[in-house]
Design an enzyme around this catalytic site. Sequence first.
Site, mmCIF file in Angstrom:
data_model
loop_
_atom_site.group_PDB
_atom_site.id
_atom_site.type_symbol
_atom_site.label_atom_id
_atom_site.label_comp_id
_atom_site.label_asym_id
_atom_site.label_seq_id
_atom_site.Cartn_x
_atom_site.Cartn_y
_atom_site.Cartn_z
ATOM 1 N N SER A 109 -1.424 35.175 43.542
ATOM 2 C CA SER A 109 -1.770 34.524 44.280
ATOM 3 C C SER A 109 -2.919 34.521 45.194
ATOM 4 O O SER A 109 -3.282 33.922 45.397
ATOM 5 C CB SER A 109 -1.359 35.257 45.256
ATOM 6 O OG SER A 109 -0.825 36.706 45.468
ATOM 7 N N CYS A 116 7.315 33.041 43.023
ATOM 8 C CA CYS A 116 6.834 34.341 42.621
ATOM 9 C C CYS A 116 5.306 34.393 43.105
ATOM 10 O O CYS A 116 5.017 34.710 45.202
ATOM 11 C CB CYS A 116 6.126 34.549 41.303
ATOM 12 S SG CYS A 116 6.127 36.490 41.573
ATOM 13 N N ILE A 148 8.854 38.844 38.100
ATOM 14 C CA ILE A 148 7.113 39.463 36.652
ATOM 15 C C ILE A 148 6.543 40.003 37.893
ATOM 16 O O ILE A 148 5.855 39.116 38.487
ATOM 17 C CB ILE A 148 7.139 38.700 36.442
ATOM 18 C CG1 ILE A 148 7.547 38.243 35.083
ATOM 19 C CG2 ILE A 148 5.703 39.226 35.272
ATOM 20 C CD1 ILE A 148 7.326 36.516 34.206
ATOM 21 N N GLU A 177 11.502 28.869 35.989
ATOM 22 C CA GLU A 177 11.011 28.128 34.964
ATOM 23 C C GLU A 177 11.431 28.523 33.883
ATOM 24 O O GLU A 177 11.155 28.027 32.743
ATOM 25 C CB GLU A 177 9.354 28.133 35.329
ATOM 26 C CG GLU A 177 8.098 28.537 34.947
ATOM 27 C CD GLU A 177 8.641 29.387 36.020
ATOM 28 O OE1 GLU A 177 9.122 29.734 36.788
ATOM 29 O OE2 GLU A 177 7.389 30.276 35.568
ATOM 30 N N HIS A 186 11.292 33.545 38.695
ATOM 31 C CA HIS A 186 10.688 32.365 37.712
ATOM 32 C C HIS A 186 11.993 31.306 37.378
ATOM 33 O O HIS A 186 12.054 31.610 36.215
ATOM 34 C CB HIS A 186 9.460 33.057 36.882
ATOM 35 C CG HIS A 186 8.159 33.765 36.674
ATOM 36 N ND1 HIS A 186 7.466 32.350 36.867
ATOM 37 C CD2 HIS A 186 7.940 34.507 37.953
ATOM 38 C CE1 HIS A 186 6.324 33.799 37.711
ATOM 39 N NE2 HIS A 186 6.682 34.763 37.921
HETATM 40 N N1 GLN Z 1 1.669 39.475 41.709
HETATM 41 C C1 GLN Z 1 1.445 38.300 42.076
HETATM 42 C C2 GLN Z 1 0.539 37.943 42.777
HETATM 43 O O1 GLN Z 1 1.265 38.930 43.781
HETATM 44 C C3 GLN Z 1 2.560 37.441 41.105
HETATM 45 C C4 GLN Z 1 3.244 37.360 40.200
HETATM 46 C C5 GLN Z 1 3.898 36.073 39.354
HETATM 47 O O2 GLN Z 1 3.756 35.217 39.957
HETATM 48 N N2 GLN Z 1 4.052 36.484 38.418
HETATM 49 O O3 GLN Z 1 0.185 36.890 43.472
#
Ligand code: GLN
Length: 199
Positions: free
Chosen positions: A58, A89, A146, A184, A182
Site C-alpha cells: 500500500s 488487501c 497475504i 482474484e 485476495h
Molecule cells: N501488507 C501490505 C500492505 O500493507 C498488503 C499486502 C497485500 O496486498 N497482499 O500494503
Amino acid sequence: MVNKVSIGIIGIQGAISEHVSSMNDTLESVNNPGKVIVIKDPLQIDKIDALIIPGGESTTISNILFQSGFYKPILKKINENNLPVMGTCAGCVILASVLIENLEEVKLLSAMDMKVKRNAFGGQKESFECNIRIHRFLKPYNAIFIRAPIIEEVWGDCKILAKIENNIVMARQDNFLALSFHPELTNDIRIQKYFLDMI
Ligand code: GLN
C-alpha cells in the site's frame, strides 16, 4: 448494472493479470459484453464505470498513484459519478480514512469510514487461507490472506460484511467495497459478481 461496463484495474503492482482474468470470467458468466482495462494513466479514469485497487504494497501503490496524479481524477469520479471502487488487501488499506500505524507512509483515499491496521496477521509466513462467512452469501467463502490488513473499526455508513473471530475482513460503504484478502486468487467469483451488482 450498466449494460456494457468498463472495469479499470490499477496496473501498478500486485496480482493484476489475475484480477483481469477473474473479472473477465465474471463478465462472461453474466453475459455482460463489457471490458476490463489495466489502468496506467490518470486519463483512463474518466473512461471507466468501476475501479479495482489490487493488493501489493500500500505504501508503494498509494505513493505512485498520488505522485502520478491519479488521486484527483479518482476522487472527482467518485464525487461526480459515484464511481464504485473495490480495494483488495493493500487496496483496502488505501480506501480507509484512518490508519493505525505508518501514518505518513500511505496516502489514503479516505473513501470509507474505517480504521485499518496493516500486516495485522504478521508477515509473509503468516499468510493463510480460511473459510469465512460473508453477509448474505449462502455458502462459506475460501479467502486467501497475504500479509493482510485488518479493519479494526468501522463507523458511519460503513457496514461489516465478514469477520474472522473479532477481526473485520470485509466491509462496504455505499459504492465502496474493501476486502483484506485476495478474491482474484481463487476460482470463486461470487465477490466479483457482488461488485458487478454495485455498478
Ligand atoms: N501488507 C501490505 C500492505 O500493507 C498488503 C499486502 C497485500 O496486498 N497482499 O500494503
